[in-house]
Design an enzyme around this catalytic site. Structure first.
Site, PDB file in Angstrom:
ATOM      1  N   ASP A  24      -2.095  -8.396   0.829  1.00 17.45           N
ATOM      2  CA  ASP A  24      -0.901  -8.489  -0.024  1.00 17.45           C
ATOM      3  C   ASP A  24      -0.668  -9.929  -0.460  1.00 17.45           C
ATOM      4  O   ASP A  24      -0.418 -10.203  -1.636  1.00 17.45           O
ATOM      5  CB  ASP A  24       0.326  -7.956   0.722  1.00 17.45           C
ATOM      6  CG  ASP A  24       0.274  -6.456   0.935  1.00 17.45           C
ATOM      7  OD1 ASP A  24       0.934  -5.721   0.195  1.00 17.45           O
ATOM      8  OD2 ASP A  24      -0.457  -6.005   1.848  1.00 17.45           O
TER       9      ASP A  24
ATOM     10  N   HIS B 239       0.067   0.864   9.765  1.00 19.51           N
ATOM     11  CA  HIS B 239      -1.205   1.167   9.098  1.00 19.51           C
ATOM     12  C   HIS B 239      -2.157   1.957   9.993  1.00 19.51           C
ATOM     13  O   HIS B 239      -3.364   1.926   9.790  1.00 19.51           O
ATOM     14  CB  HIS B 239      -1.881  -0.128   8.623  1.00 19.51           C
ATOM     15  CG  HIS B 239      -1.120  -0.814   7.552  1.00 19.51           C
ATOM     16  ND1 HIS B 239      -0.169  -1.758   7.819  1.00 19.51           N
ATOM     17  CD2 HIS B 239      -1.120  -0.650   6.211  1.00 19.51           C
ATOM     18  CE1 HIS B 239       0.365  -2.167   6.679  1.00 19.51           C
ATOM     19  NE2 HIS B 239      -0.186  -1.517   5.700  1.00 19.51           N
TER      20      HIS B 239
ATOM     21  N   HIS C 218       3.713   4.400   3.055  1.00 21.56           N
ATOM     22  CA  HIS C 218       4.927   3.925   3.730  1.00 21.56           C
ATOM     23  C   HIS C 218       6.195   4.512   3.114  1.00 21.56           C
ATOM     24  O   HIS C 218       7.295   4.008   3.363  1.00 21.56           O
ATOM     25  CB  HIS C 218       5.004   2.400   3.649  1.00 21.56           C
ATOM     26  CG  HIS C 218       3.778   1.697   4.110  1.00 21.56           C
ATOM     27  ND1 HIS C 218       3.239   1.916   5.350  1.00 21.56           N
ATOM     28  CD2 HIS C 218       2.967   0.799   3.495  1.00 21.56           C
ATOM     29  CE1 HIS C 218       2.143   1.174   5.466  1.00 21.56           C
ATOM     30  NE2 HIS C 218       1.961   0.499   4.356  1.00 21.56           N
TER      31      HIS C 218
ATOM     32  N   GLY D 173       0.815  -1.202   0.000  1.00 19.16           N
ATOM     33  CA  GLY D 173       0.000   0.000   0.000  1.00 19.16           C
ATOM     34  C   GLY D 173       0.849   1.252   0.000  1.00 19.16           C
ATOM     35  O   GLY D 173       2.020   1.227   0.372  1.00 19.16           O
TER      36      GLY D 173
END
Lengths: 331, 331
Positions: free
Chosen positions: B109, B217, B56, B53
């Site tokens: 993922d 997250h 990061h 995602g």
């Protein structure tokens, strides 16, 4: 805003200790920890020295290493190093060819660096370059009183590379003075700075406000404005910068978006995109780019945009190898 | 907390655009901007691919370049890239020797990477290494369900260097799987994460609170505790890490203090100092150090400590040259 710290009194020393432990391949403490210097100095190279208050990390300690600075000294938070610290850096770093001192344009720094230089003038050959890239302090078109901010990195990188090539002290002084006139920076803050002693912020902004024209010491900026989109904010910074400097024929631009401490990389990249598009529209040729958190104001949320207009020689000096904690490339 | 953004919908795309503009010497967009890949791929080298995602940064796009990744794909914020994106990265990066995919251990993922691999299994040789360095998710001693966090950088660097040396796909898979078992990370947050859509934080902490065992997250961590000094916080992280891993004979340690997005470099260095002292007391030989903001959780104030116990060969792979936006050294 909370901080990772033990006590406000020990914060700078502990942070420096961690820095030196983590980067032992590049740096060591000088005697009595008055400065940080390169682990391996080069005989008969002009020593490049800088310094300033703590709270701007990784500047300047993160720029000590081959291709950039030979030594740096760090004062208390937002406070000039003492003449004793500066003298220590000069004595440790001078390997026979003299020292060039790079000083940001603040009264305290200028005073202490001048005092140090006077005190050892009989033993060392020295010159100073004053960096004053911040366009907002004294208003557009007025050169005096401008502060040294993120553009200091560009000056230190290019002078450092020139020294590595063996240039003499007076040549380095000339390169630095000329370059300083072609570097401009403007910053914006979305928050104040958390002062370690009180853990309170220097100024507070509500959700609809931002502070334009900030420096790197938590002082209020030039004007408080309505918070807006990144495109609007960055365009405002870039317009002010471009209105203050004209493009010399043949010049090539380095565009540098710098985080002020509390702004994450993803937002810096987004701001860089807006700055790059703006410069393209103005037909300013962006030949080099730098994006990251290099010159901070403790934990301030915000960023600055720096435009440096460089000659071909300066581009080549920028590209030269550098091996420091914060900037590192081989060619 | 305010952000530099235009709209929540365009934020990721604009940030990626700025990243590629700023780092054109290393990277280009793949077709339809489904991935970012190296500007210059190496024929018949195993391609190292990662992704995850957005939010990061600089991971993983900042690790694309010689010595590390060949391609990376980026999903929406905190959301896996789609199988179509992953397939695009595989097709663009595979130069004949197959692909190793490095996947952080999250259901989304794993599912999307597996699906992508199945869909092109007839055309590409592929292996996957799952990274699960976060010790706090599933409790001490229980391996399943652990997330991939900052230690992913260590795995990607070492596998990337091994691929550059010409190692075959099955060797790289073995190196990665073994290494993952010797990497541990634990994080702490002083604030939640500002969600771009709402500009509100995922969880809020008062001035006396911190969140231990956070991931990347914005989810709450393992426990909410009283905020304390850096020494106390870092000691708690290090004790938990050291309680979860035993030192293989002859191993050498890499100690990595990572900023989660809103924490300035000076505080990371101070925390590194505490972590290094702790490891010294335990006679854990710290041979390599890394301090900086590499694996973020948007603008979260916080940090993580990673301990990687490396063999001599892995140390040599860590030291190998790397030229990416976020990690760069020559030897």
């Amino acid at each position: 805003m909370k901080k990772f710290m033990n006590t406000a009194e020990t914060m700078v020393a502990e942070s420096m200790e961690g820095f030196v432990r983590a980067h032992q391949e590049f740096v060591v403490f000088g005697a009595e920890r008055k400065c940080i210097r390169r682990r391996h100095l080069t005989p008969n190279k002009v020593a490049i020295i800088s310094g300033g208050g703590a709270g701007h990390e990784p500047m300047h300690i993160g720029f000590v290493g081959k291709g950039m600075l030979d030594a740096a000294c760090v004062g208390h938070i937002f406070t000039s190093p003492t003449p004793s610290q500066i003298i220590s850096a000069i004595e440790e770093a001078d390997t026979g060819a003299g020292c060039l001192l790079i000083v940001k344009n603040y009264d305290g720094d200028i005073m202490n660096f001048e005092m140090a230089m006077e005190m050892v003038a009989d033993r060392h050959r020295m010159e100073a370059v004053i960096v004053s890239d911040d366009i907002e302090t004294a208003g557009i078109g007025q050169g005096r009183g401008r502060r040294g901010v993120a553009g200091t990195l560009v000056v230190e990188k290019i002078i450092g590379a020139a020294a590595e090539r063996g240039m003499a002290l007076h040549e380095l002084k000339r390169i630095g003075d000329r370059l300083n006139g072609r570097v401009r920076t403007m910053g914006v803050a979305l928050s104040g700075v958390t002062v370690p002693q009180t853990q309170r912020t220097t100024f507070s902004l509500n959700a609809a406000e931002m502070e334009m024209g900030v420096g790197i010491h938590g002082e209020p900026g030039h004007s408080r404005e309505y918070f807006s989109t990144s495109d609007v904010i960055v365009r405002r910074l870039c317009e002010t910068i471009c209105g203050d400097i004209s493009m010399p024929p043949g010049a090539k631009a380095l565009l540098f978006v710098n985080g002020l401490g509390g702004t994450p990389p993803a937002e810096l990249y987004l701001a860089y995109d807006a700055a790059h598009r703006f410069m393209e529209e103005r037909s300013i040729p962006i030949e080099r780019a730098l994006v990251g958190t290099y010159v901070t104001s403790l934990d301030m949320q915000g960023l600055s945009v720096t435009l440096a207009l460089l000659t071909d020689e300066e581009i080549s000096l920028w590209d030269s190898p550098v091996a420091t904690a914060a900037l590192r490339w081989s060619s």
